[in-house]
Scaffold this active site. Structure first.
Site, PDB file in Angstrom:
ATOM      1  CG  LEU A   1       1.983   3.345  -4.087  1.00 35.38           C
ATOM      2  CD1 LEU A   1       3.393   1.821  -4.769  1.00 35.38           C
ATOM      3  CD2 LEU A   1       0.555   2.376  -4.672  1.00 35.38           C
TER       4      LEU A   1
ATOM      5  CG  LEU B   1      -5.306   3.634   4.215  1.00 31.05           C
ATOM      6  CD1 LEU B   1      -4.691   5.511   4.621  1.00 31.05           C
ATOM      7  CD2 LEU B   1      -6.389   3.308   4.748  1.00 31.05           C
TER       8      LEU B   1
ATOM      9  CG  ASP C   1     -10.892  -0.862  -2.694  1.00 32.09           C
ATOM     10  OD1 ASP C   1     -10.932  -1.640  -1.982  1.00 32.09           O
ATOM     11  OD2 ASP C   1      -9.311  -0.672  -2.443  1.00 32.09           O
TER      12      ASP C   1
HETATM   13  O1  PMV Z   1      -6.354  -3.788   0.482  1.00 34.18           O
HETATM   14  P1  PMV Z   1      -7.142  -3.095  -0.254  1.00 34.18           P
HETATM   15  O2  PMV Z   1      -7.380  -1.705  -0.435  1.00 34.18           O
HETATM   16  O3  PMV Z   1      -6.926  -3.130  -1.612  1.00 34.18           O
HETATM   17  O4  PMV Z   1      -8.443  -4.178   0.195  1.00 34.18           O
HETATM   18  C1  PMV Z   1      -8.478  -5.513  -0.459  1.00 34.18           C
HETATM   19  C2  PMV Z   1     -10.014  -6.024   0.024  1.00 34.18           C
HETATM   20  C3  PMV Z   1     -10.369  -7.366  -0.256  1.00 34.18           C
HETATM   21  O5  PMV Z   1     -11.506  -7.757   0.121  1.00 34.18           O
HETATM   22  C4  PMV Z   1      -9.105  -7.975   0.884  1.00 34.18           C
HETATM   23  C5  PMV Z   1     -10.117  -7.443  -1.327  1.00 34.18           C
HETATM   24  C6  PMV Z   1     -11.207  -7.045  -2.534  1.00 34.18           C
HETATM   25  O6  PMV Z   1     -10.894  -6.951  -3.212  1.00 34.18           O
HETATM   26  O7  PMV Z   1     -11.866  -6.900  -2.100  1.00 34.18           O
END
Ligand code: PMV
EC number: 2.7.1.36
Length: 328
Positions: free
Chosen positions: A113, A117, A164
């Site tokens: 979590l 990832l 994501d």
């Molecule tokens: O940590 P993660 O997998 O939620 O990635 C965040 C990525 C960011 O660029 C910092 C924020 C986003 O929503 O793109």
């Protein structure tokens, strides 16, 4: 009952800068969240998850947040995880028109979590997919990705890119720039992941970069420089040039560190990978703690990471060609 799974992801390039319209290239990995959904006619949402670092609990809640039981992990983690599931079910109610439907939701996840990832995106994608199918509706991948993005966007107070959720829904390597998301070709990548056992606070880290960018022109230039690295990275991916990809990942990590989102353990793991002669290594996701991603076809990086203070787990991850999987 219906069951869907969705993969987590690593950022090969571009996290943080993607928030300001620069491109990013996340890549789905074979670490999945699996969600079972069973319809309930009493309108309640009952969630059972042994793997969301929540040590196994079942919670029933509707309008009243006090319905949540005491658990031995920080309430903020519980609330965040529950927020994602609740948000996903709201999307399901909206898209199916069944405003009062409830669900028993069971989640298994092998994605740590908050560690960069994409655990929350994988849970949200799999939950929306399983619960809509439980009601006889199958969403196409674009709509699934869009609904999952809306969920993350709401839970994260508007601080979420589409990266994501799109990557988790479609699988493979993707390119995201603003609202434009598309799948891209990627060679077979020798991905190694190092995990420090921790998590960063995405909201705080994004806000930190935003503040720096507003205060200093060179911080804004750094964000733009990440965009340039990403564009070079896309070319290296298209050429299947893994050596160049690694070099650019190293560069990307340096720029992220300059923006203050790395940490001692992430830097230690990146350096361990470099010392082990990985092609390259960088933090993945919001940073502050969590995971690094390295490219190394040999066992050297995994071995070096297993001896690196601050690294709790090192593992190889295959690229996940398939995004959401409909299992039952
Ligand atoms: O940590 P993660 O997998 O939620 O990635 C965040 C990525 C960011 O660029 C910092 C924020 C986003 O929503 O793109």
């Amino acid at each position: 009952m219906t069951r869907s799974s969705a993969p987590g992801k690593v950022y090969l390039f571009g996290e943080h800068a993607v928030v300001y319209g620069e491109p990013a290239v996340p890549c789905a990995i074979e670490r999945r969240a699996r969600v079972d959904a069973r319809r309930r006619d009493d309108g309640k949402l009952r969630v059972n998850s042994e793997d969301l670092s929540l040590n196994g609990f079942t919670v029933e809640y509707g309008a009243n947040p006090d319905d949540q039981p005491d658990v031995d992990v920080p309430q903020s983690l519980v609330s965040a995880a529950m927020g994602y599931v609740d948000g996903a079910i709201e999307q399901v109610r909206e898209v199916t028109g069944e405003a009062d439907v409830g669900f028993d939701v069971t989640i298994e996840s092998d994605i740590p979590l908050g560690a960069g990832l994409g655990s929350s995106a994988a849970v949200v994608v799999a939950a929306i997919d399983a619960a809509t199918r439980e009601l006889g509706v199958t969403l196409d991948t674009d709509e699934l990705a869009e609904r999952a993005f809306q969920t993350e966007y709401a839970v994260q107070d508007g601080q979420a890119s589409r990266a994501d959720t799109f990557c988790s829904a479609t699988g493979g390597a993707v390119r995201v720039e603003g609202d434009d998301c598309r799948s891209i070709e990627a060679p077979d990548l020798p991905i190694v992941i190092g995990f420090d056992g921790g998590a960063g606070d995405t909201g705080e880290l994004v806000a930190g970069v935003r503040g720096l960018r507003e205060e200093y022109e060179f911080a804004a230039d750094t964000v733009e420089a990440i965009g340039d690295v990403v564009r070079n990275g896309e070319q290296a991916l298209a050429d299947g040039d893994i050596e160049e990809l690694g070099r650019l990942m190293d560069f990307n990590h340096g720029l992220l560190a300059a923006l203050g989102v790395s940490s001692r353990s992430l830097d230690a793991m990146v350096w361990a990978a470099r010392d082990a002669e990985a092609y390259g290594a960088k933090l993945t996701g919001a940073g502050g703690g969590g995971c690094i991603v390295a490219l190394d076809p040999t066992d050297e990086t995994e071995t070096a990471l297993s001896f690196t203070p601050g690294c709790e787990e090192a593992f190889r991850a295959e690229l996940a060609e398939e995004g959401v999987k409909r299992l039952e």
